[in-house]
Design a protein around this motif. Structure first.
Motif, PDB file in Angstrom:
ATOM      1  N   LEU A  53      33.476 -54.561  -2.521  1.00  9.99           N
ATOM      2  CA  LEU A  53      33.059 -55.483  -1.470  1.00  9.99           C
ATOM      3  C   LEU A  53      32.783 -56.900  -1.968  1.00  9.99           C
ATOM      4  CD1 LEU A  53      30.696 -53.063   0.472  1.00  9.99           C
ATOM      5  CD2 LEU A  53      33.102 -53.606   0.949  1.00  9.99           C
ATOM      6  N   GLN A  54      32.311 -57.010  -3.222  1.00 10.23           N
ATOM      7  CA  GLN A  54      32.069 -58.310  -3.860  1.00 10.23           C
ATOM      8  C   GLN A  54      32.337 -58.130  -5.348  1.00 10.23           C
ATOM      9  OE1 GLN A  54      28.218 -60.185  -3.171  1.00 10.23           O
ATOM     10  NE2 GLN A  54      27.946 -58.972  -1.327  1.00 10.23           N
ATOM     11  N   ASN A  55      32.631 -59.235  -6.024  1.00 11.27           N
ATOM     12  CA  ASN A  55      32.838 -59.152  -7.460  1.00 11.27           C
ATOM     13  C   ASN A  55      31.579 -58.682  -8.168  1.00 11.27           C
ATOM     14  OD1 ASN A  55      35.515 -59.910  -7.469  1.00 11.27           O
ATOM     15  ND2 ASN A  55      35.114 -62.030  -8.001  1.00 11.27           N
ATOM     16  N   VAL A  56      31.770 -57.880  -9.198  1.00  8.29           N
ATOM     17  CA  VAL A  56      30.678 -57.438 -10.056  1.00  8.29           C
ATOM     18  C   VAL A  56      30.327 -58.594 -10.977  1.00  8.29           C
ATOM     19  CG1 VAL A  56      29.996 -55.760 -11.812  1.00  8.29           C
ATOM     20  CG2 VAL A  56      31.548 -55.073  -9.966  1.00  8.29           C
ATOM     21  N   GLU A  57      29.031 -58.825 -11.195  1.00  9.86           N
ATOM     22  CA  GLU A  57      28.560 -59.925 -12.029  1.00  9.86           C
ATOM     23  C   GLU A  57      27.493 -59.439 -12.997  1.00  9.86           C
ATOM     24  OE1 GLU A  57      28.921 -63.501  -8.745  1.00  9.86           O
ATOM     25  OE2 GLU A  57      27.058 -62.344  -8.809  1.00  9.86           O
ATOM     26  N   VAL A  58      27.321 -60.199 -14.074  1.00  7.29           N
ATOM     27  CA  VAL A  58      26.231 -59.935 -15.004  1.00  7.29           C
ATOM     28  C   VAL A  58      24.924 -59.947 -14.218  1.00  7.29           C
ATOM     29  CG1 VAL A  58      24.943 -60.879 -16.971  1.00  7.29           C
ATOM     30  CG2 VAL A  58      27.455 -60.849 -17.001  1.00  7.29           C
ATOM     31  N   GLY A  59      24.076 -58.968 -14.474  1.00  4.71           N
ATOM     32  CA  GLY A  59      22.807 -58.855 -13.763  1.00  4.71           C
ATOM     33  C   GLY A  59      22.839 -57.821 -12.652  1.00  4.71           C
ATOM     34  N   ASP A  60      24.049 -57.395 -12.232  1.00  2.00           N
ATOM     35  CA  ASP A  60      24.154 -56.314 -11.259  1.00  2.00           C
ATOM     36  C   ASP A  60      23.745 -55.011 -11.943  1.00  2.00           C
ATOM     37  OD1 ASP A  60      25.091 -58.197  -9.479  1.00  2.00           O
ATOM     38  OD2 ASP A  60      27.175 -57.524  -9.536  1.00  2.00           O
ATOM     39  N   THR A  61      23.600 -53.957 -11.152  1.00  5.18           N
ATOM     40  CA  THR A  61      23.151 -52.673 -11.698  1.00  5.18           C
ATOM     41  C   THR A  61      24.163 -51.582 -11.390  1.00  5.18           C
ATOM     42  OG1 THR A  61      20.875 -53.355 -11.258  1.00  5.18           O
ATOM     43  CG2 THR A  61      21.220 -51.041 -11.763  1.00  5.18           C
ATOM     44  N   LEU A  62      24.513 -50.818 -12.420  1.00  3.12           N
ATOM     45  CA  LEU A  62      25.388 -49.667 -12.285  1.00  3.12           C
ATOM     46  C   LEU A  62      24.514 -48.428 -12.151  1.00  3.12           C
ATOM     47  CD1 LEU A  62      28.224 -48.247 -12.642  1.00  3.12           C
ATOM     48  CD2 LEU A  62      27.660 -48.155 -15.079  1.00  3.12           C
ATOM     49  N   ILE A  71      24.038 -54.404 -15.918  1.00  5.26           N
ATOM     50  CA  ILE A  71      25.348 -54.877 -16.382  1.00  5.26           C
ATOM     51  C   ILE A  71      25.143 -56.163 -17.178  1.00  5.26           C
ATOM     52  CG2 ILE A  71      27.616 -55.725 -15.653  1.00  5.26           C
ATOM     53  CD1 ILE A  71      27.378 -53.766 -13.251  1.00  5.26           C
ATOM     54  N   LEU A  72      25.602 -56.141 -18.434  1.00  2.00           N
ATOM     55  CA  LEU A  72      25.391 -57.249 -19.367  1.00  2.00           C
ATOM     56  C   LEU A  72      26.643 -58.096 -19.583  1.00  2.00           C
ATOM     57  CD1 LEU A  72      23.429 -55.205 -22.050  1.00  2.00           C
ATOM     58  CD2 LEU A  72      22.484 -56.549 -20.160  1.00  2.00           C
ATOM     59  N   PHE A  73      27.824 -57.530 -19.251  1.00  2.00           N
ATOM     60  CA  PHE A  73      29.091 -58.228 -19.474  1.00  2.00           C
ATOM     61  C   PHE A  73      30.114 -57.705 -18.482  1.00  2.00           C
ATOM     62  CE2 PHE A  73      33.363 -58.169 -21.384  1.00  2.00           C
ATOM     63  CZ  PHE A  73      33.548 -59.513 -21.628  1.00  2.00           C
ATOM     64  N   VAL A  74      30.917 -58.618 -17.930  1.00  2.00           N
ATOM     65  CA  VAL A  74      32.013 -58.264 -17.030  1.00  2.00           C
ATOM     66  C   VAL A  74      33.274 -58.912 -17.586  1.00  2.00           C
ATOM     67  CG1 VAL A  74      32.914 -58.401 -14.677  1.00  2.00           C
ATOM     68  CG2 VAL A  74      30.441 -58.193 -15.050  1.00  2.00           C
ATOM     69  N   GLY A  75      34.218 -58.098 -18.053  1.00  2.00           N
ATOM     70  CA  GLY A  75      35.468 -58.612 -18.600  1.00  2.00           C
ATOM     71  C   GLY A  75      36.262 -59.390 -17.567  1.00  2.00           C
TER      72      GLY A  75
END
Length: 125
Positions: A53-62, A71-75
């Motif tokens: 639904l939205q791009n995953v970003e640093v700071g999001d939670t898995l 989440i610490l890194f998104v390639g």
């Protein structure tokens, strides 16, 4: 006031490849939706196809089966492959970088015990 976190990706595992546990022992999880190529099925946790639904970003939670990981890194390719194939590699490394462009790095904690029917979700913030 308490705010509920917004899910940007929610799915359920439908099949676990025979070699998934080998990667989990190395603190890695490879996920794909049902369109997984046959030659990658053995190493993948296969989940129901769903929309990002939205791009995953640093700071999001898995969230995986009740466990939470920041989440610490998104390639650079992770959002694209997650959107198109339900695919990414999740590293439970605690690192803020990876050489693999389709990778999400999350905090270093015990890897989850996976099971068919288990839930995977990503929440904003």
């Amino acid at each position: 006031m308490y705010q509920t976190k917004t899910p940007v990706y929610q799915t359920e595992f439908i099949e676990l490849g025979s070699q998934t546990s080998i990667f989990l022992e190395e603190n890695m999880l490879i996920i794909f939706n049902e369109t997984v190529p046959a030659d990658l099925k053995d190493i993948s946790a296969v989940h129901k196809q769903t929309e990002l639904l939205q791009n995953v970003e640093v700071g999001d939670t898995l969230h995986i089966q009740g466990e939470q990981y920041k989440i610490l890194f998104v390639g650079e390719k992770a959002n694209e492959t997650l959107r198109d194939l339900g695919h990414c590699t999740i590293e439970f490394s605690g690192k803020s970088s990876s050489d693999l462009p389709g990778t999400l790095c999350v905090e270093k904690k015990d890897v989850p015990q996976l099971e068919v029917g288990g839930k995977l979700a990503i929440y904003k913030g």
